[in-house]
Design a protein around this motif. Structure first.
Motif, short mmCIF file in Angstrom:
data_model
loop_
_atom_site.label_atom_id
_atom_site.label_comp_id
_atom_site.label_asym_id
_atom_site.label_seq_id
_atom_site.Cartn_x
_atom_site.Cartn_y
_atom_site.Cartn_z
N GLU A 205 5.34 -23.15 -6.20
CA GLU A 205 3.88 -23.12 -6.38
C GLU A 205 3.12 -22.36 -5.49
N TYR A 206 3.78 -22.05 -4.39
CA TYR A 206 3.34 -21.45 -3.14
C TYR A 206 3.56 -19.86 -3.07
N PRO A 220 0.82 -15.31 -3.05
CA PRO A 220 0.64 -16.55 -3.74
C PRO A 220 1.11 -16.53 -5.11
N ALA A 221 1.34 -17.85 -5.74
CA ALA A 221 1.77 -17.77 -7.18
C ALA A 221 0.39 -17.74 -7.68
N PRO A 223 -2.54 -19.02 -9.82
CA PRO A 223 -3.05 -20.39 -10.06
C PRO A 223 -3.21 -20.57 -11.70
N LEU A 224 -2.15 -21.64 -12.11
CA LEU A 224 -2.32 -21.94 -13.23
C LEU A 224 -3.05 -23.30 -13.58
N GLU A 225 -3.82 -23.71 -14.55
CA GLU A 225 -4.24 -25.03 -14.76
C GLU A 225 -3.36 -25.77 -15.39
N THR A 226 -2.37 -25.21 -16.16
CA THR A 226 -1.08 -26.01 -16.72
C THR A 226 0.09 -25.27 -16.76
N ASN B 183 -2.29 -31.05 -10.81
CA ASN B 183 -2.49 -29.55 -10.67
C ASN B 183 -3.60 -29.24 -9.70
N VAL B 185 -5.30 -26.49 -9.29
CA VAL B 185 -6.41 -25.93 -9.69
C VAL B 185 -7.47 -26.83 -10.31
N ARG B 186 -7.04 -27.69 -11.16
CA ARG B 186 -7.98 -28.65 -11.77
C ARG B 186 -8.44 -29.68 -10.71
N GLN B 203 -2.48 -25.52 3.46
CA GLN B 203 -1.16 -25.52 2.66
C GLN B 203 0.05 -25.42 3.90
N TYR B 206 2.57 -22.39 4.45
CA TYR B 206 2.31 -21.59 3.12
C TYR B 206 0.86 -21.12 3.04
N PHE B 211 -10.97 -22.03 -3.28
CA PHE B 211 -11.76 -22.22 -4.73
C PHE B 211 -12.94 -22.20 -4.53
N PHE B 216 -10.64 -17.54 -7.12
CA PHE B 216 -9.41 -18.23 -6.30
C PHE B 216 -9.17 -17.23 -5.51
N ALA B 218 -6.05 -16.87 -2.17
CA ALA B 218 -5.10 -17.53 -1.50
C ALA B 218 -4.47 -16.52 -0.18
N LEU B 219 -4.14 -17.10 0.73
CA LEU B 219 -3.67 -16.23 2.02
C LEU B 219 -2.50 -17.00 2.46
N PRO B 220 -1.39 -16.31 2.61
CA PRO B 220 -0.09 -16.87 3.38
C PRO B 220 -0.48 -17.15 4.78
#
Lengths: 308, 308
Positions: A205-206, A220-221, A223-226, B183, B185-186, B203, B206, B211, B216, B218-220
């Motif tokens: 997921e990272y 990054p992966a 971002p999915l809610e499901t 999850n 995102v949720r 993280q 990672y 958010f 969204f 993200a940064l490693p």
């Protein structure tokens, strides 16, 4: 350019908090080839049993995958895997593995496959990986995946296989385990000393980290809610990655940092679609337009230095 | 613009596979304010004991941090934390905690501090966080950090504190735990429904995910071959992040997606330097030039769509 993948072709039974399937098309070579099929010609190689029928062939052929390398064993049964995931979808729990025809698999490659320029050795026994690698002498770009089982039980064979490929795709924990080096940067360098010029550490997921020469790239992966079913995500990732390279001059492309980074981004796009539904369901009906749209979203979600 | 931080000021004893220190300057407010000091005026608020001397004040003042808000308790001893890390540097193991003067801490803020435009409530009891938040009525931008302990024991107070800030910084596992939503995102959306417009999920190795609204980023993390001591990394991250915002119009800056993303990148830069040596050792002698250099490296290691 064409790309061959050798690996498992399977029926999977999967249960996640979001649903279940009792028997669906799966296997590393299947997920890989569907993902790669958006970028280049793909040959899939692996054994199946008599229970592997037109419907399963149809999913692959619909995406233009060349299935001549699928060896159908009379009286045999296709490899079967059953597993489940809890809410932590990073962790697969295996409930049943029936090797079936895969137990006696001896790759017999056609001349078409032997002459491919690009090769992927999915996660199978390292000695089988080496047998395939030796037969595909023309492959100027070869990648492999592996897992903790082979690091534990077949480390020497695995190191030999790794020394004969250009890219490896492994989970970051496995890169650490293989090299017995807790720091990922050092671990990746140790793998490069075994041979491959490119190390791709998958991080679930990272996202993923890419090491080549003394350079580093990370993504990054999506971002999915499901996330309905993570099965096959790593193979779809590798398929998008190597497929993109094979579609852009293969070994030459792998020398170009930006092409390599874009390949990883396409891999991440394919993995993100893979997990949105069960098994191959989502990728089987995916369009190139959807791929490019998400590629653009990856750009939007990673930039930080443009004028607002 | 100025920025105040309320949190722990401590002596830490830390042992990692790469060395140890028996007693060094630490605490969330210390790490935060040193990191933020590169971008704006910083007031540090917290209690210390008689054992807190010129050397410790000197580290903060050397970086221009205003230490008037440090309350020195006669006859008291400074908060003390002892911990160690194994090769998995993501996991701190606490060996000893002595609250000392921190046990009776009642924040009494000076007018200077009460009138700051930007406020950070480091990881302390959520009711203390609320007491500070109420006193700093002029702070148009407020952020907080918290931890699993308060989620377990003071959930209602914590949710109240969260509902009164604009940004939260928490580990991704804690964001999930707080919202009981696996999850991310949720989970981030649920936190935003409590009040804050910005959720930063840290993280560890990672990197971090940001958010805001329905967007969204993200940064490693910066890839380091040697992480000597991760203590304080999260506070240095928050310090670089909020310090950069405070140096760029604070609450207004936090509405600008690219400024917010750059703030997260500066936070990641500061965190990466923090962990290169023990405690505050590296950040205390850091230069703005080194910060900007690593900021550029973050750009180089995340782009994938420039011409080669």
């Amino acid at each position: 350019m064409s790309l061959a993948v050798v690996g498992s072709i399977a029926f999977d039974a999967v249960k996640t908090p979001f649903g279940e399937r009792e028997r669906m098309l799966g296997g590393s070579a299947v997920h890989f080839s569907l993902a790669a099929s958006f970028f280049c010609d793909v040959h899939v190689v692996g054994p199946v049993g008599e229970d592997f029928g037109d419907e399963e062939y149809g999913v692959l052929r619909e995406r233009g995958v060349n299935t001549d390398g699928i060896e159908r064993i009379e009286g045999g049964k296709t490899f079967f895997w059953a597993g489940h995931y809890e809410y932590d979808l990073n962790q697969a729990h295996t409930d049943d593995t029936q090797l079936n025809v895969f137990g006696d698999f001896e790759p017999k490659l056609s001349d078409d496959v032997k002459s491919v320029e690009n090769l992927f050795l999915a996660n199978i026994h390292p000695q089988l990986q080496m047998k395939v690698r030796r037969q595909c002498k023309d492959a100027r770009l070869a990648g492999l995946d592996s897992m903790n089982l082979w690091i534990d039980t077949e480390r020497d064979s695995l190191v030999e296989a790794i020394s004969n490929v250009d890219l490896i795709f492994m989970n970051d924990a496995e890169v650490r385990m293989l090299t017995q080096e807790p720091n990922l940067v050092r671990a990746a360098r140790k793998v490069m000393q075994m041979g491959p010029g490119v190390v791709v550490a998958k991080q679930g997921e990272y996202g993923a980290a890419l090491f080549y020469g003394d350079r580093f790239f990370a993504l990054p992966a999506y971002p999915l809610e499901t996330v309905k079913d993570p099965t096959g995500a790593g193979d779809s990732f590798a398929g998008g990655f190597l497929g993109y390279l094979a579609g852009h001059d293969g070994a030459t492309a792998a020398q170009d940092p930006m092409v390599l980074r874009r390949a990883m981004t396409y891999g991440s796009v394919l993995a993100s679609y893979n997990v949105e539904e069960f098994g191959t369901e989502r990728v089987a009906r995916l369009t190139r337009g959807e791929i490019d749209e998400r590629f653009s979203e990856f750009r939007r979600m990673t930039i930080f230095d443009e004028p607002s």
